[in-house]
Scaffold this active site. Structure first.
Site, PDB file in Angstrom:
ATOM      1  N   TRP A  12      18.306 -13.450  14.054  1.00 41.96           N
ATOM      2  CA  TRP A  12      18.410 -14.382  12.844  1.00 41.96           C
ATOM      3  C   TRP A  12      19.805 -14.796  12.239  1.00 41.96           C
ATOM      4  O   TRP A  12      20.051 -15.420  11.525  1.00 41.96           O
ATOM      5  CB  TRP A  12      17.683 -13.563  11.366  1.00 41.96           C
ATOM      6  CG  TRP A  12      18.423 -11.925  11.228  1.00 41.96           C
ATOM      7  CD1 TRP A  12      17.481 -10.944  11.866  1.00 41.96           C
ATOM      8  CD2 TRP A  12      19.316 -11.608  11.042  1.00 41.96           C
ATOM      9  NE1 TRP A  12      18.403  -9.909  11.768  1.00 41.96           N
ATOM     10  CE2 TRP A  12      19.269  -9.960  11.098  1.00 41.96           C
ATOM     11  CE3 TRP A  12      20.606 -12.348  10.244  1.00 41.96           C
ATOM     12  CZ2 TRP A  12      20.403  -9.191  10.613  1.00 41.96           C
ATOM     13  CZ3 TRP A  12      21.560 -11.284   9.802  1.00 41.96           C
ATOM     14  CH2 TRP A  12      21.530 -10.062  10.175  1.00 41.96           C
ATOM     15  N   LYS A  54      10.960 -17.477  20.802  1.00 43.34           N
ATOM     16  CA  LYS A  54      10.711 -16.672  19.909  1.00 43.34           C
ATOM     17  C   LYS A  54      11.495 -16.182  18.799  1.00 43.34           C
ATOM     18  O   LYS A  54      12.498 -15.390  19.036  1.00 43.34           O
ATOM     19  CB  LYS A  54       9.829 -15.184  20.234  1.00 43.34           C
ATOM     20  CG  LYS A  54       8.719 -14.732  18.958  1.00 43.34           C
ATOM     21  CD  LYS A  54       8.805 -13.283  18.819  1.00 43.34           C
ATOM     22  CE  LYS A  54      10.160 -12.917  18.307  1.00 43.34           C
ATOM     23  NZ  LYS A  54      10.373 -13.053  16.978  1.00 43.34           N
ATOM     24  N   PRO A  55      11.813 -17.193  17.891  1.00 42.35           N
ATOM     25  CA  PRO A  55      12.948 -17.021  16.903  1.00 42.35           C
ATOM     26  C   PRO A  55      12.522 -15.714  16.008  1.00 42.35           C
ATOM     27  O   PRO A  55      11.136 -15.217  16.026  1.00 42.35           O
ATOM     28  CB  PRO A  55      13.153 -18.202  16.125  1.00 42.35           C
ATOM     29  CG  PRO A  55      11.585 -18.987  16.315  1.00 42.35           C
ATOM     30  CD  PRO A  55      10.837 -18.507  17.306  1.00 42.35           C
ATOM     31  N   ASP A  56      13.566 -15.289  15.198  1.00 41.85           N
ATOM     32  CA  ASP A  56      13.340 -14.110  14.247  1.00 41.85           C
ATOM     33  C   ASP A  56      12.152 -14.649  13.123  1.00 41.85           C
ATOM     34  O   ASP A  56      12.444 -15.648  12.865  1.00 41.85           O
ATOM     35  CB  ASP A  56      14.678 -13.601  13.687  1.00 41.85           C
ATOM     36  CG  ASP A  56      14.426 -12.437  12.861  1.00 41.85           C
ATOM     37  OD1 ASP A  56      14.582 -11.370  13.560  1.00 41.85           O
ATOM     38  OD2 ASP A  56      13.919 -12.430  11.740  1.00 41.85           O
ATOM     39  N   GLY A  95      19.751  -9.528  20.190  1.00 43.01           N
ATOM     40  CA  GLY A  95      19.134  -8.560  18.919  1.00 43.01           C
ATOM     41  C   GLY A  95      19.819  -7.088  19.148  1.00 43.01           C
ATOM     42  O   GLY A  95      21.059  -6.846  19.744  1.00 43.01           O
ATOM     43  N   SER A  96      19.228  -6.153  18.735  1.00 44.66           N
ATOM     44  CA  SER A  96      19.511  -4.868  18.429  1.00 44.66           C
ATOM     45  C   SER A  96      19.579  -3.969  19.848  1.00 44.66           C
ATOM     46  O   SER A  96      18.532  -4.640  20.696  1.00 44.66           O
ATOM     47  CB  SER A  96      18.838  -4.183  17.509  1.00 44.66           C
ATOM     48  OG  SER A  96      17.531  -4.030  18.018  1.00 44.66           O
ATOM     49  N   GLU A 155      21.945  -9.315  25.083  1.00 42.70           N
ATOM     50  CA  GLU A 155      23.072  -9.365  24.350  1.00 42.70           C
ATOM     51  C   GLU A 155      22.787  -8.434  22.970  1.00 42.70           C
ATOM     52  O   GLU A 155      22.078  -8.735  22.111  1.00 42.70           O
ATOM     53  CB  GLU A 155      23.578 -10.543  23.858  1.00 42.70           C
ATOM     54  CG  GLU A 155      23.777 -11.774  25.004  1.00 42.70           C
ATOM     55  CD  GLU A 155      25.052 -11.558  25.756  1.00 42.70           C
ATOM     56  OE1 GLU A 155      25.188 -11.973  26.767  1.00 42.70           O
ATOM     57  OE2 GLU A 155      25.851 -10.583  24.954  1.00 42.70           O
ATOM     58  N   LEU A 156      23.523  -7.271  22.958  1.00 42.49           N
ATOM     59  CA  LEU A 156      23.068  -6.191  21.985  1.00 42.49           C
ATOM     60  C   LEU A 156      24.126  -6.122  20.830  1.00 42.49           C
ATOM     61  O   LEU A 156      25.090  -6.991  20.584  1.00 42.49           O
ATOM     62  CB  LEU A 156      22.743  -5.120  22.502  1.00 42.49           C
ATOM     63  CG  LEU A 156      21.415  -5.304  23.843  1.00 42.49           C
ATOM     64  CD1 LEU A 156      21.337  -3.877  24.617  1.00 42.49           C
ATOM     65  CD2 LEU A 156      20.268  -6.086  23.336  1.00 42.49           C
ATOM     66  N   CYS A 204      27.589 -10.461  15.805  1.00 38.13           N
ATOM     67  CA  CYS A 204      27.566  -9.245  16.940  1.00 38.13           C
ATOM     68  C   CYS A 204      29.042  -9.015  17.432  1.00 38.13           C
ATOM     69  O   CYS A 204      29.119  -7.831  17.685  1.00 38.13           O
ATOM     70  CB  CYS A 204      26.651  -9.685  18.110  1.00 38.13           C
ATOM     71  SG  CYS A 204      27.227 -11.240  18.666  1.00 38.13           S
ATOM     72  N   GLU A 214      26.607   0.824  13.847  1.00 38.49           N
ATOM     73  CA  GLU A 214      27.077  -0.682  13.597  1.00 38.49           C
ATOM     74  C   GLU A 214      26.487  -0.901  12.118  1.00 38.49           C
ATOM     75  O   GLU A 214      25.350  -0.654  11.727  1.00 38.49           O
ATOM     76  CB  GLU A 214      26.206  -1.370  14.417  1.00 38.49           C
ATOM     77  CG  GLU A 214      26.499  -2.980  14.303  1.00 38.49           C
ATOM     78  CD  GLU A 214      25.685  -3.943  15.166  1.00 38.49           C
ATOM     79  OE1 GLU A 214      24.356  -3.778  15.289  1.00 38.49           O
ATOM     80  OE2 GLU A 214      26.115  -4.777  15.746  1.00 38.49           O
TER      81      GLU A 214
HETATM   82  P1  NAD Z   1      16.070  -6.930  16.107  1.00 38.77           P
HETATM   83  O1  NAD Z   1      16.297  -6.197  17.560  1.00 38.77           O
HETATM   84  O2  NAD Z   1      15.332  -6.227  15.385  1.00 38.77           O
HETATM   85  O3  NAD Z   1      15.583  -8.621  16.536  1.00 38.77           O
HETATM   86  C1  NAD Z   1      15.948  -9.355  17.345  1.00 38.77           C
HETATM   87  C2  NAD Z   1      14.817 -10.262  17.746  1.00 38.77           C
HETATM   88  O4  NAD Z   1      13.810  -9.415  18.525  1.00 38.77           O
HETATM   89  C3  NAD Z   1      14.010 -10.709  16.666  1.00 38.77           C
HETATM   90  O5  NAD Z   1      13.348 -12.050  17.082  1.00 38.77           O
HETATM   91  C4  NAD Z   1      12.709 -10.068  16.626  1.00 38.77           C
HETATM   92  O6  NAD Z   1      11.816 -10.586  16.192  1.00 38.77           O
HETATM   93  C5  NAD Z   1      12.717  -9.474  18.139  1.00 38.77           C
HETATM   94  N1  NAD Z   1      11.877  -8.204  17.962  1.00 38.77           N
HETATM   95  C6  NAD Z   1      12.062  -7.226  17.317  1.00 38.77           C
HETATM   96  N2  NAD Z   1      11.078  -6.190  17.652  1.00 38.77           N
HETATM   97  C7  NAD Z   1      10.651  -6.578  19.081  1.00 38.77           C
HETATM   98  C8  NAD Z   1       9.902  -6.173  20.086  1.00 38.77           C
HETATM   99  N3  NAD Z   1       9.477  -4.775  20.036  1.00 38.77           N
HETATM  100  N4  NAD Z   1       9.535  -6.729  20.930  1.00 38.77           N
HETATM  101  C9  NAD Z   1       9.971  -8.000  21.165  1.00 38.77           C
HETATM  102  N5  NAD Z   1      10.942  -8.662  20.234  1.00 38.77           N
HETATM  103  C10 NAD Z   1      11.216  -8.050  19.346  1.00 38.77           C
HETATM  104  O7  NAD Z   1      17.582  -7.256  15.726  1.00 38.77           O
HETATM  105  P2  NAD Z   1      18.195  -7.288  14.478  1.00 38.77           P
HETATM  106  O8  NAD Z   1      18.609  -6.088  13.919  1.00 38.77           O
HETATM  107  O9  NAD Z   1      17.480  -8.407  13.477  1.00 38.77           O
HETATM  108  O10 NAD Z   1      19.331  -8.208  14.711  1.00 38.77           O
HETATM  109  C11 NAD Z   1      20.671  -7.733  14.492  1.00 38.77           C
HETATM  110  C12 NAD Z   1      21.148  -7.257  15.795  1.00 38.77           C
HETATM  111  O11 NAD Z   1      21.274  -8.273  17.013  1.00 38.77           O
HETATM  112  C13 NAD Z   1      22.399  -6.732  15.752  1.00 38.77           C
HETATM  113  O12 NAD Z   1      22.448  -5.082  16.219  1.00 38.77           O
HETATM  114  C14 NAD Z   1      23.493  -7.452  16.328  1.00 38.77           C
HETATM  115  O13 NAD Z   1      24.574  -6.820  16.937  1.00 38.77           O
HETATM  116  C15 NAD Z   1      22.559  -7.863  17.656  1.00 38.77           C
HETATM  117  N6  NAD Z   1      23.085  -9.103  17.869  1.00 38.77           N
HETATM  118  C16 NAD Z   1      23.794  -9.391  19.128  1.00 38.77           C
HETATM  119  C17 NAD Z   1      24.430 -10.601  19.522  1.00 38.77           C
HETATM  120  C18 NAD Z   1      25.104 -10.584  21.023  1.00 38.77           C
HETATM  121  O14 NAD Z   1      25.291 -11.692  21.190  1.00 38.77           O
HETATM  122  N7  NAD Z   1      25.328  -9.573  21.525  1.00 38.77           N
HETATM  123  C19 NAD Z   1      24.278 -11.805  18.849  1.00 38.77           C
HETATM  124  C20 NAD Z   1      23.526 -11.633  17.471  1.00 38.77           C
HETATM  125  C21 NAD Z   1      23.019 -10.384  17.141  1.00 38.77           C
END
Ligand code: NAD
Length: 477
Positions: free
Chosen positions: A117, A141-143, A192-193, A214-215, A248, A346
């Protein structure tokens, strides 16, 4: 917004797959033309896009603009560079002159993209752009918090000429849709995370499909005594508080060399304290809101825990409900120690810990003392900074810049080491990962292997002599 099910994901995959074969058969020039039109459309429609991004996320307008500019930059780069990266390439053959070997790259087929998101416009489409140019179909699949931004990003692609069925969007709950999405694609791009990244890696592993992830990060900035302090202060403001710190690659740890520490910290804290906060759909605010109660809770918990354990607040340190329900002040902390949660975890918010260091050695040691390795920044002379940069364990290091110099160098790879990720976006790897490499070797003359009639022992001796000879020929190295 529909809450999609596993059946919806399967239907989206069926449609995208049906459209993909025709798309892959088109000349690359046609696919490139779509991306160049997209570049222009995104810039032309920016008012509408920026409003949607701001309303959905609460970020300030200039942070939204950075996303938009990133999409235009990525579309232009890959539109022009795709041919160079994808064209069949001659490779050295098994036997000089007799084996003609060519490396081809074919599209994987269907690529799944799971996006977060925080940069919902660029992360919805920027990783898809090279995949599409390479001839793939996409299921995104967006957030769940930012579906409208993803939809406008994709709608503009359709307007630019992308076949509608080729790019499918499934909205809903990540934990429910991740497994069915991975079940029906040939590659997965995840942002994501780190926690979710591990789940996805397991699922892709079981299916034996490639993925990149990319985490998270806990990114350090180092300010050395030979830095331009005024520039470093401005750079740190942008690097720590762009997108309200929900970036991130943003900086959460600042190591400042003793000789400039007092001057830097006084100027930095004063500048942070004077930042303008706001959520208006204009260009006035230096920083916007956080996106969610969850983010506000983490930021508040991290700062309160640090303060309770003895950290000093040099700027900020409080939520700002008077401005909006999810505002938190840009915050600078000093005296952060190991027992505080934010020392290593983080925060993903507008909070930075400043620490005095004796010299560059200590700065590098502390910068590397983390489970993450996404981005870093060094402020120094260009030569000294570039030397220190190579000793930092991070996928990107910016010298005399916070994050944008490396990120926006789209021709170069971007991604994390250690717990910050697997694989890279941008550059050659950022497009070739969406392809299957195929080697076609055409043999002239006789096939490789023992010569009929020649005893095998003699054959081995002849081969041994040839191998020794070939090693000495410089033009065959
Ligand atoms: P998140 O992992 O909870 O969510 C990211 C995406 O994954 C969302 O679309 C979510 O719906 C989906 N998701 C959640 N659980 C899932 C599952 N079990 N299976 C498949 N998809 C699932 O992340 P968040 O906490 O909402 O986002 C912030 C994190 O993203 C931070 O840790 C940040 O550092 C990281 N981030 C990294 C980058 C990068 O380029 N390295 C960029 C942006 C954000």
């Amino acid at each position: 917004m529909p809450v999609c099910t596993a059946e919806d994901v399967a239907e989206a995959q069926r449609r995208a797959r049906a459209a993909q074969a025709e798309w892959a058969a088109r000349p690359l020039a046609e696919r490139r033309a779509v991306m160049l039109r997209y570049h222009d459309l995104v810039l032309e429609r920016q008012d509408q896009v920026l409003d949607i991004v701001q309303v959905e996320t609460g970020k300030n307008r200039v942070s939204a603009f950075e996303e938009l500019a990133d999409v235009a930059l990525t579309a232009r780069y890959y539109a022009h560079a795709a041919a160079r990266h994808l064209r069949p390439a001659r490779r050295r053959g098994a036997l000089p002159l007799l084996t003609r070997t060519v490396e081809h790259h074919h599209p994987k087929g269907l690529v799944g993209v799971i996006a977060p998101w925080n940069y919902p416009f660029t992360l919805a489409v920027s990783d898809a752009i090279p995949a599409l140019l390479a001839g793939n179909g996409i299921v995104l699949k967006p957030d769940a918090q930012t579906p409208f931004t993803a939809l406008i990003a994709v709608e503009l692609l359709f307007e630019a000429g992308l076949p509608r069925d080729l790019f499918q969007v499934v909205t809903g709950v990540g934990a429910d849709l991740g497994a069915p999405l991975i079940e029906g694609v040939e590659y997965l791009m995840f942002t994501g995370s780190t926690a979710t990244g591990r789940i996805i890696a397991e699922q892709c592993g079981r299916r034996l499909i490639g993925f990149s992830a990319e985490l998270g990060g806990k990114n350090p900035m180092i300010v050395l005594a030979d830095a331009d302090v005024d520039k470093a202060v401005e750079g740190a403001i942008r690097a720590c508080f762009s997108n309200s710190g929900q970036l991130c690659i943003s900086i959460e740890r600042l190591y400042v060399e003793d000789g400039v520490y007092d001057r830097f910290v006084a100027a930095f804290a004063a500048r942070v304290g004077a930042m303008r906060l706001g959520a208006g759909l204009d260009w006035e605010a230096d920083m916007g809101s956080l996106i969610s109660r969850k983010q506000l809770d983490v930021v508040t918990r991290h700062v309160d825990d640090a303060v309770a354990k003895g950290a000093r607040v040099l700027a900020g340190g409080k939520p700002r409900p008077d401005l909006g329900p999810l505002f938190y002040e840009p915050t600078v902390l000093e005296g952060v120690t190991e027992e505080m949660e934010l020392a290593r975890a983080e925060t993903f918010g507008p909070v930075v810990a400043v620490t005095r260091v004796a010299d560059a050695e200590e700065a590098v040691r502390r910068a590397n003392d983390t489970a993450y390795g996404l981005n870093a920044s060094v402020w120094s002379t260009p030569r000294h900074g570039a030397e220190v940069a190579t000793r930092i364990q991070a996928g990107t290091v910016n010298v005399n810049e916070g994050y944008a110099a490396a990120w926006a160098s789209i021709d170069a790879p971007m991604g994390g080491i250690k717990d910050s990720g697997v694989g890279r976006r941008h550059g050659r790897e950022g497009i070739l990962k969406y392809t299957e490499a195929q080697t076609v070797a055409v043999q002239r003359g006789r096939a490789i292997g023992p010569v009929p009639g020649l005893p095998l022992e003699k054959y081995a001796a002849t081969m041994t002599a040839s191998l020794k000879l070939v090693k000495r020929l410089p033009f065959l190295r």
